[in-house]
Motif scaffolding. Structure first.
Motif, PDB file in Angstrom:
ATOM      1  N   VAL A  91       0.838  -1.202   0.000  1.00  0.00           N
ATOM      2  CA  VAL A  91       0.000   0.000   0.000  1.00  0.00           C
ATOM      3  C   VAL A  91       0.871   1.250   0.000  1.00  0.00           C
ATOM      4  O   VAL A  91       0.604   2.221  -0.724  1.00  0.00           O
ATOM      5  CB  VAL A  91      -0.952  -0.001   1.212  1.00  0.00           C
ATOM      6  N   GLY A  92       1.936   1.229   0.797  1.00  0.00           N
ATOM      7  CA  GLY A  92       2.817   2.383   0.867  1.00  0.00           C
ATOM      8  C   GLY A  92       3.468   2.708  -0.468  1.00  0.00           C
ATOM      9  O   GLY A  92       3.534   3.876  -0.881  1.00  0.00           O
ATOM     10  N   ALA A  93       3.927   1.691  -1.148  1.00  0.00           N
ATOM     11  CA  ALA A  93       4.577   1.905  -2.443  1.00  0.00           C
ATOM     12  C   ALA A  93       3.603   2.477  -3.465  1.00  0.00           C
ATOM     13  O   ALA A  93       3.937   3.412  -4.218  1.00  0.00           O
ATOM     14  CB  ALA A  93       5.165   0.587  -2.952  1.00  0.00           C
ATOM     15  N   ARG A  94       2.385   1.935  -3.503  1.00  0.00           N
ATOM     16  CA  ARG A  94       1.376   2.428  -4.453  1.00  0.00           C
ATOM     17  C   ARG A  94       0.945   3.849  -4.099  1.00  0.00           C
ATOM     18  O   ARG A  94       0.758   4.694  -4.984  1.00  0.00           O
ATOM     19  CB  ARG A  94       0.171   1.480  -4.449  1.00  0.00           C
ATOM     20  N   SER A  95       0.815   4.147  -2.813  1.00  0.00           N
ATOM     21  CA  SER A  95       0.416   5.487  -2.377  1.00  0.00           C
ATOM     22  C   SER A  95       1.454   6.522  -2.792  1.00  0.00           C
ATOM     23  O   SER A  95       1.112   7.617  -3.255  1.00  0.00           O
ATOM     24  CB  SER A  95       0.227   5.520  -0.856  1.00  0.00           C
ATOM     25  N   ARG A  96       2.725   6.190  -2.639  1.00  0.00           N
ATOM     26  CA  ARG A  96       3.784   7.120  -3.028  1.00  0.00           C
ATOM     27  C   ARG A  96       3.761   7.382  -4.527  1.00  0.00           C
ATOM     28  O   ARG A  96       3.983   8.518  -4.980  1.00  0.00           O
ATOM     29  CB  ARG A  96       5.145   6.577  -2.600  1.00  0.00           C
ATOM     30  N   ALA A  97       3.481   6.344  -5.307  1.00  0.00           N
ATOM     31  CA  ALA A  97       3.426   6.518  -6.759  1.00  0.00           C
ATOM     32  C   ALA A  97       2.277   7.455  -7.150  1.00  0.00           C
ATOM     33  O   ALA A  97       2.433   8.323  -8.027  1.00  0.00           O
ATOM     34  CB  ALA A  97       3.260   5.157  -7.446  1.00  0.00           C
ATOM     35  N   LEU A  98       1.117   7.308  -6.500  1.00  0.00           N
ATOM     36  CA  LEU A  98      -0.026   8.173  -6.799  1.00  0.00           C
ATOM     37  C   LEU A  98       0.251   9.606  -6.375  1.00  0.00           C
ATOM     38  O   LEU A  98      -0.133  10.558  -7.065  1.00  0.00           O
ATOM     39  CB  LEU A  98      -1.278   7.638  -6.103  1.00  0.00           C
ATOM     40  N   GLU A  99       0.911   9.779  -5.230  1.00  0.00           N
ATOM     41  CA  GLU A  99       1.246  11.127  -4.767  1.00  0.00           C
ATOM     42  C   GLU A  99       2.200  11.801  -5.747  1.00  0.00           C
ATOM     43  O   GLU A  99       2.040  12.982  -6.075  1.00  0.00           O
ATOM     44  CB  GLU A  99       1.865  11.059  -3.373  1.00  0.00           C
ATOM     45  N   ASP A 100       3.185  11.062  -6.212  1.00  0.00           N
ATOM     46  CA  ASP A 100       4.145  11.612  -7.160  1.00  0.00           C
ATOM     47  C   ASP A 100       3.471  12.067  -8.456  1.00  0.00           C
ATOM     48  O   ASP A 100       3.974  12.977  -9.140  1.00  0.00           O
ATOM     49  CB  ASP A 100       5.228  10.579  -7.487  1.00  0.00           C
ATOM     50  N   ALA A 101       2.340  11.450  -8.787  1.00  0.00           N
ATOM     51  CA  ALA A 101       1.636  11.780 -10.032  1.00  0.00           C
ATOM     52  C   ALA A 101       0.689  12.964  -9.878  1.00  0.00           C
ATOM     53  O   ALA A 101       0.165  13.473 -10.878  1.00  0.00           O
ATOM     54  CB  ALA A 101       0.857  10.552 -10.510  1.00  0.00           C
ATOM     55  N   ALA A 102       0.454  13.442  -8.655  1.00  0.00           N
ATOM     56  CA  ALA A 102      -0.472  14.546  -8.419  1.00  0.00           C
ATOM     57  C   ALA A 102       0.161  15.875  -8.812  1.00  0.00           C
ATOM     58  O   ALA A 102       1.387  16.018  -8.786  1.00  0.00           O
ATOM     59  CB  ALA A 102      -0.889  14.576  -6.952  1.00  0.00           C
ATOM     60  N   PRO A 103      -0.655  16.876  -9.181  1.00  0.00           N
ATOM     61  CA  PRO A 103      -0.113  18.205  -9.516  1.00  0.00           C
ATOM     62  C   PRO A 103       0.673  18.799  -8.353  1.00  0.00           C
ATOM     63  O   PRO A 103       0.378  18.523  -7.178  1.00  0.00           O
ATOM     64  CB  PRO A 103      -1.377  19.028  -9.806  1.00  0.00           C
ATOM     65  N   GLY A 104       1.639  19.638  -8.670  1.00  0.00           N
ATOM     66  CA  GLY A 104       2.506  20.201  -7.655  1.00  0.00           C
ATOM     67  C   GLY A 104       1.814  21.099  -6.651  1.00  0.00           C
ATOM     68  O   GLY A 104       2.293  21.277  -5.531  1.00  0.00           O
ATOM     69  N   ASP A 105       0.664  21.681  -7.048  1.00  0.00           N
ATOM     70  CA  ASP A 105      -0.047  22.588  -6.154  1.00  0.00           C
ATOM     71  C   ASP A 105      -1.272  21.933  -5.494  1.00  0.00           C
ATOM     72  O   ASP A 105      -2.120  22.611  -4.924  1.00  0.00           O
ATOM     73  CB  ASP A 105      -0.500  23.839  -6.905  1.00  0.00           C
ATOM     74  N   ALA A 106      -1.361  20.601  -5.552  1.00  0.00           N
ATOM     75  CA  ALA A 106      -2.553  19.894  -5.065  1.00  0.00           C
ATOM     76  C   ALA A 106      -2.593  19.797  -3.548  1.00  0.00           C
ATOM     77  O   ALA A 106      -1.555  19.822  -2.872  1.00  0.00           O
ATOM     78  CB  ALA A 106      -2.595  18.480  -5.663  1.00  0.00           C
ATOM     79  N   VAL A 107      -3.804  19.693  -3.026  1.00  0.00           N
ATOM     80  CA  VAL A 107      -4.017  19.242  -1.655  1.00  0.00           C
ATOM     81  C   VAL A 107      -4.269  17.739  -1.759  1.00  0.00           C
ATOM     82  O   VAL A 107      -5.305  17.307  -2.270  1.00  0.00           O
ATOM     83  CB  VAL A 107      -5.208  19.945  -0.983  1.00  0.00           C
ATOM     84  N   VAL A 108      -3.290  16.947  -1.336  1.00  0.00           N
ATOM     85  CA  VAL A 108      -3.378  15.491  -1.454  1.00  0.00           C
ATOM     86  C   VAL A 108      -3.794  14.924  -0.110  1.00  0.00           C
ATOM     87  O   VAL A 108      -3.079  15.077   0.887  1.00  0.00           O
ATOM     88  CB  VAL A 108      -2.033  14.884  -1.903  1.00  0.00           C
ATOM     89  N   VAL A 109      -4.953  14.278  -0.084  1.00  0.00           N
ATOM     90  CA  VAL A 109      -5.490  13.711   1.151  1.00  0.00           C
ATOM     91  C   VAL A 109      -5.275  12.207   1.135  1.00  0.00           C
ATOM     92  O   VAL A 109      -5.806  11.498   0.278  1.00  0.00           O
ATOM     93  CB  VAL A 109      -6.992  14.037   1.314  1.00  0.00           C
ATOM     94  N   HIS A 110      -4.481  11.732   2.079  1.00  0.00           N
ATOM     95  CA  HIS A 110      -4.262  10.298   2.245  1.00  0.00           C
ATOM     96  C   HIS A 110      -5.263   9.791   3.281  1.00  0.00           C
ATOM     97  O   HIS A 110      -5.158  10.118   4.463  1.00  0.00           O
ATOM     98  CB  HIS A 110      -2.839  10.018   2.739  1.00  0.00           C
ATOM     99  N   ASP A 111      -6.243   9.019   2.832  1.00  0.00           N
ATOM    100  CA  ASP A 111      -7.236   8.415   3.717  1.00  0.00           C
ATOM    101  C   ASP A 111      -6.616   7.133   4.275  1.00  0.00           C
ATOM    102  O   ASP A 111      -6.485   6.133   3.570  1.00  0.00           O
ATOM    103  CB  ASP A 111      -8.502   8.112   2.911  1.00  0.00           C
ATOM    104  N   VAL A 112      -6.191   7.183   5.557  1.00  0.00           N
ATOM    105  CA  VAL A 112      -5.421   6.086   6.152  1.00  0.00           C
ATOM    106  C   VAL A 112      -6.087   5.644   7.458  1.00  0.00           C
ATOM    107  O   VAL A 112      -5.927   6.288   8.490  1.00  0.00           O
ATOM    108  CB  VAL A 112      -3.962   6.512   6.432  1.00  0.00           C
ATOM    109  N   PRO A 113      -6.837   4.534   7.443  1.00  0.00           N
ATOM    110  CA  PRO A 113      -7.526   4.092   8.658  1.00  0.00           C
ATOM    111  C   PRO A 113      -6.587   3.861   9.837  1.00  0.00           C
ATOM    112  O   PRO A 113      -6.934   4.170  10.979  1.00  0.00           O
ATOM    113  CB  PRO A 113      -8.203   2.791   8.222  1.00  0.00           C
ATOM    114  N   LEU A 114      -5.401   3.316   9.599  1.00  0.00           N
ATOM    115  CA  LEU A 114      -4.492   2.932  10.692  1.00  0.00           C
ATOM    116  C   LEU A 114      -3.333   3.919  10.849  1.00  0.00           C
ATOM    117  O   LEU A 114      -2.234   3.539  11.251  1.00  0.00           O
ATOM    118  CB  LEU A 114      -3.971   1.519  10.455  1.00  0.00           C
ATOM    119  N   LEU A 115      -3.586   5.174  10.571  1.00  0.00           N
ATOM    120  CA  LEU A 115      -2.535   6.180  10.649  1.00  0.00           C
ATOM    121  C   LEU A 115      -1.955   6.272  12.058  1.00  0.00           C
ATOM    122  O   LEU A 115      -0.741   6.268  12.248  1.00  0.00           O
ATOM    123  CB  LEU A 115      -3.104   7.533  10.201  1.00  0.00           C
TER     124      LEU A 115
END
Length: 202
Positions: A91-115
């Protein structure tokens, strides 16, 4: 980019908050959805889970029988730890890949139940905790999802306490309220996220 960690206990209403944040313009990275994807049929993740727990946790279609696996791991902390050791790195590896693909000015919300449980708060610029009273959580899950009270309490016991979650929060959204009030609260939070996103990030 502003990286936001969003968490909350089962039945607290985190999914509703994430939906509202997306409506306002957030880029959502949903750890639960990714966790399902990494153990989909014919994935290395599913093969590893079967190796650990046996073929009895497979449904007739070859997919993961989630209720069966859940009944095993939520009743045994050691088995839950084994499952997490398989799924969380994927999950961590896939999440990082999606974050890297987001626009530079985005508000990226990681929905993480076990944060809170996994000590992940430091990964984010700020953490939002969706909170609700235990009675509210029980009512929602029994009434809306058809879960038994025993199953709900077992899952709640496997999660961090409300106090532990609130202790890591930069923003707490109390969700013992009607949807209209929740929408207002999320709107206010979004305005704050946009403000912070415009600030230089350390």
């Amino acid at each position: 980019m502003l990286k936001v960690g969003l968490t909350g206990g089962i039945g607290a209403g985190k999914s509703e908050v994430s939906r509202l944040l997306v409506e306002h313009g957030a880029v959502l990275i949903d750890a639960d959805r990714i966790a399902r994807e990494v153990v989909a049929p014919r994935t290395p993740g599913l093969a590893a889970v079967v190796d650990a727990f046996g073929e009895d946790i497979l449904a007739p279609d070859g997919g993961l029988d989630r209720p069966k696996l859940g009944s095993i791991v939520f009743a045994d902390p050691q088995k839950l730890a084994v499952l997490n050791s398989i799924v969380h790195p994927l999950v961590g590896a896939r999440s990082r890949a999606l974050e890297d693909a987001a626009p530079g000015d985005a508000v990226v919300v990681h929905d993480v139940p076990l944060l809170a449980e996994n000590g992940l708060a430091a990964l984010y610029d700020l953490v939002i905790v969706v909170d609700a009273r235990t009675e509210t959580q029980l009512d929602r899950l029994v009434r809306l999802r058809g879960m038994t009270e025993e199953d709900v309490r077992a899952r709640m016991a496997a999660q961090a306490s409300r106090d532990k979650r609130r202790a890591i929060a930069d923003i707490v959204i109390d969700n013992d309220v009607p949807l209209e009030e929740l929408e207002r609260r999320v709107r206010d939070v979004w305005a704050e996220l946009e403000r912070r996103a415009r600030l230089p990030q350390e």
